[in-house]
Design a protein around this motif. Structure first.
Motif, mmCIF file in Angstrom:
data_model
loop_
_atom_site.group_PDB
_atom_site.id
_atom_site.type_symbol
_atom_site.label_atom_id
_atom_site.label_comp_id
_atom_site.label_asym_id
_atom_site.label_seq_id
_atom_site.Cartn_x
_atom_site.Cartn_y
_atom_site.Cartn_z
ATOM 1 N N ARG A 64 7.443 2.088 25.539
ATOM 2 C CA ARG A 64 8.500 1.454 26.352
ATOM 3 C C ARG A 64 9.017 2.407 27.424
ATOM 4 O O ARG A 64 9.252 2.009 28.565
ATOM 5 C CB ARG A 64 9.642 1.000 25.437
ATOM 6 C CG ARG A 64 10.826 0.351 26.156
ATOM 7 C CD ARG A 64 10.383 -0.916 26.888
ATOM 8 N NE ARG A 64 11.489 -1.587 27.513
ATOM 9 C CZ ARG A 64 11.857 -1.409 28.784
ATOM 10 N NH1 ARG A 64 11.218 -0.547 29.559
ATOM 11 N NH2 ARG A 64 12.877 -2.081 29.282
ATOM 12 N N ALA A 79 7.898 -5.330 28.561
ATOM 13 C CA ALA A 79 9.063 -4.528 28.181
ATOM 14 C C ALA A 79 9.863 -5.252 27.097
ATOM 15 O O ALA A 79 10.298 -4.632 26.114
ATOM 16 C CB ALA A 79 9.941 -4.249 29.401
ATOM 17 N N TYR A 82 8.034 -4.946 23.770
ATOM 18 C CA TYR A 82 8.250 -3.635 23.164
ATOM 19 C C TYR A 82 9.647 -3.544 22.545
ATOM 20 O O TYR A 82 9.803 -3.023 21.440
ATOM 21 C CB TYR A 82 8.085 -2.519 24.192
ATOM 22 C CG TYR A 82 6.662 -2.241 24.622
ATOM 23 C CD1 TYR A 82 5.567 -2.503 23.802
ATOM 24 C CD2 TYR A 82 6.407 -1.692 25.865
ATOM 25 C CE1 TYR A 82 4.274 -2.230 24.204
ATOM 26 C CE2 TYR A 82 5.110 -1.403 26.282
ATOM 27 C CZ TYR A 82 4.053 -1.678 25.454
ATOM 28 O OH TYR A 82 2.772 -1.395 25.855
ATOM 29 N N ASP A 83 10.655 -4.061 23.240
ATOM 30 C CA ASP A 83 12.017 -4.037 22.708
ATOM 31 C C ASP A 83 12.113 -4.864 21.424
ATOM 32 O O ASP A 83 12.715 -4.431 20.436
ATOM 33 C CB ASP A 83 13.008 -4.570 23.744
ATOM 34 C CG ASP A 83 13.148 -3.662 24.959
ATOM 35 O OD1 ASP A 83 12.767 -2.473 24.890
ATOM 36 O OD2 ASP A 83 13.630 -4.157 26.003
#
Length: 131
Positions: A64, A79, A82-83
């Motif tokens: 990230r 993104a 990934y979070d």
């Protein structure tokens, strides 16, 4: 301290790998960590599961933090993935939840497959352009 042959090989593999290959190596290790965590949870080895999930979280943080989502279409979605994955790994660890770890394993396997395909396409692109 004299490095072992395996350590020397791994260090050389990393130092000479292309960025695409490094990314594939990283996501492969992520899959391995989550699989090991799940295996440890199934035998009630919670300290080992914890250790593996922490390492998996570290990898996701690295993925990230090096991502530049503004540079490509779909970057923001990656993104967000990934979070989400990071939060699910934390929850699986805190709750000691094998079902949640298994869910994460499915996500990271899909992610690894996608990055492998992208790396293959990137490797083939210069060859196709020069033909």
């Amino acid at each position: 301290m004299i490095p072992t042959a395996r350590n020397a090989y791994m260090q050389n593999s990393v130092s000479t790998a292309s960025p695409a290959r490094l990314l594939v190596m990283l996501v492969d290790r992520l899959v391995l960590d989550v699989q090991r965590a799940l295996d440890a949870q199934h035998v009630d080895d919670l300290p080992e599961a914890h250790r593996q999930l922490l390492h998996a979280q570290d990898i996701v943080v690295e993925l990230r933090s090096t991502l530049k989502p503004e540079l490509f279409a779909g970057g923001q979605q990656l993104a967000s993935l990934y979070d989400y994955l990071f939060n699910q790994l934390v929850a699986a660890n805190v709750r000691k939840d094998a079902a949640l770890t298994e869910h994460c394993l499915g996500l990271v396997r899909d992610l690894a497959d996608t990055w492998k395909q992208a790396a293959l396409q990137a490797a083939a692109a210069p060859t196709a352009a020069s033909a």
